[in-house]
Design a protein around this motif. Sequence first.
Motif, PDB file in Angstrom:
ATOM      1  N   VAL A 169       0.858  -1.186   0.000  1.00 42.31           N
ATOM      2  CA  VAL A 169       0.000   0.000   0.000  1.00 42.31           C
ATOM      3  C   VAL A 169       0.892   1.233   0.000  1.00 42.31           C
TER       4      VAL A 169
ATOM      5  N   ALA B 203       0.667   4.924   2.649  1.00 44.11           N
ATOM      6  CA  ALA B 203       0.080   4.237   3.806  1.00 44.11           C
ATOM      7  C   ALA B 203       0.187   5.020   5.105  1.00 44.11           C
TER       8      ALA B 203
ATOM      9  N   ILE C  63      -6.681   7.586   3.229  1.00 46.46           N
ATOM     10  CA  ILE C  63      -7.180   6.361   2.604  1.00 46.46           C
ATOM     11  C   ILE C  63      -6.132   5.246   2.656  1.00 46.46           C
ATOM     12  N   GLY C  64      -4.871   5.585   2.424  1.00 50.64           N
ATOM     13  CA  GLY C  64      -3.814   4.570   2.472  1.00 50.64           C
ATOM     14  C   GLY C  64      -3.677   3.941   3.838  1.00 50.64           C
TER      15      GLY C  64
ATOM     16  N   THR D 278      -6.689   1.692   4.410  1.00 50.10           N
ATOM     17  CA  THR D 278      -6.564   0.509   3.558  1.00 50.10           C
ATOM     18  C   THR D 278      -5.589  -0.494   4.167  1.00 50.10           C
ATOM     19  N   ALA D 279      -4.429  -0.009   4.602  1.00 52.23           N
ATOM     20  CA  ALA D 279      -3.419  -0.891   5.198  1.00 52.23           C
ATOM     21  C   ALA D 279      -3.948  -1.564   6.455  1.00 52.23           C
TER      22      ALA D 279
ATOM     23  N   ARG E 246      -7.072  -2.147   7.261  1.00 53.34           N
ATOM     24  CA  ARG E 246      -8.114  -3.128   6.914  1.00 53.34           C
ATOM     25  C   ARG E 246      -7.516  -4.415   6.361  1.00 53.34           C
ATOM     26  N   PHE E 247      -6.507  -4.302   5.497  1.00 52.07           N
ATOM     27  CA  PHE E 247      -5.865  -5.514   4.988  1.00 52.07           C
ATOM     28  C   PHE E 247      -5.235  -6.308   6.129  1.00 52.07           C
TER      29      PHE E 247
ATOM     30  N   THR F 161       0.819   4.064  11.567  1.00 45.57           N
ATOM     31  CA  THR F 161      -0.171   3.190  10.939  1.00 45.57           C
ATOM     32  C   THR F 161      -0.005   1.761  11.440  1.00 45.57           C
TER      33      THR F 161
ATOM     34  N   VAL G 257      -1.694  -1.716  -4.022  1.00 46.28           N
ATOM     35  CA  VAL G 257      -2.632  -0.595  -3.926  1.00 46.28           C
ATOM     36  C   VAL G 257      -1.824   0.681  -4.092  1.00 46.28           C
TER      37      VAL G 257
ATOM     38  N   ASN H  27      -1.870   4.222  -3.881  1.00 47.74           N
ATOM     39  CA  ASN H  27      -2.696   5.240  -3.250  1.00 47.74           C
ATOM     40  C   ASN H  27      -1.975   6.574  -3.102  1.00 47.74           C
TER      41      ASN H  27
ATOM     42  N   VAL I 274      -5.784   4.044  -6.878  1.00 48.63           N
ATOM     43  CA  VAL I 274      -6.705   4.995  -6.260  1.00 48.63           C
ATOM     44  C   VAL I 274      -6.495   6.338  -6.936  1.00 48.63           C
TER      45      VAL I 274
END
Length: 153
Positions: A11, A14, A18-19, A22-23, A25-26, A46, A93, A95, A144
């Motif tokens: 990602v 990150a 959004i990054g 996303t990270a 959630r993965f 993060t 991803v 992003n 993205v």
Amino acid sequence: MKRFKEKTVIVTGAGSGIGRATAIRFAEEGARVVLVGRTAETLEQTAAEFPEDHTWIHTDNYLCVTCDISVQSQVQGMISSAIDKFEKIDILVNNAGKAIQGKITNLSSEDWHSAININLNGTFYVCQAAMPHLIATKGNIVNVSSLSGMGGD
């Protein structure tokens, strides 16, 4: 259910927004996550939000890589680091991005080139470097983008 268990996900961008979401959630879905950004501190922040439970081992399933995606050699190094640690890439991803604020009459050429280098060249460099690994795993790319491309700002 961990839908991305045993999958390696890169990602970019990150460290925030959004990054970052996303990270996280993965990671919650069981993926091994490569967090990519320009600032090590934000990437570590993060990673600190990743789950710590018996199905996802916090300390070994992620990698933070400080990388300016507009620099092709740094991108190649980032991909090498991901392969060295996880041996494969399943999902990319893209992003990372840069918005230019202000009227076109006030923007410098440096502003323009910086945005193009990150938003276009950087995305190309990351896709190009990851592609052989994604082909090997029959992986996926998610690019993205912004709705700003749909009309003038």
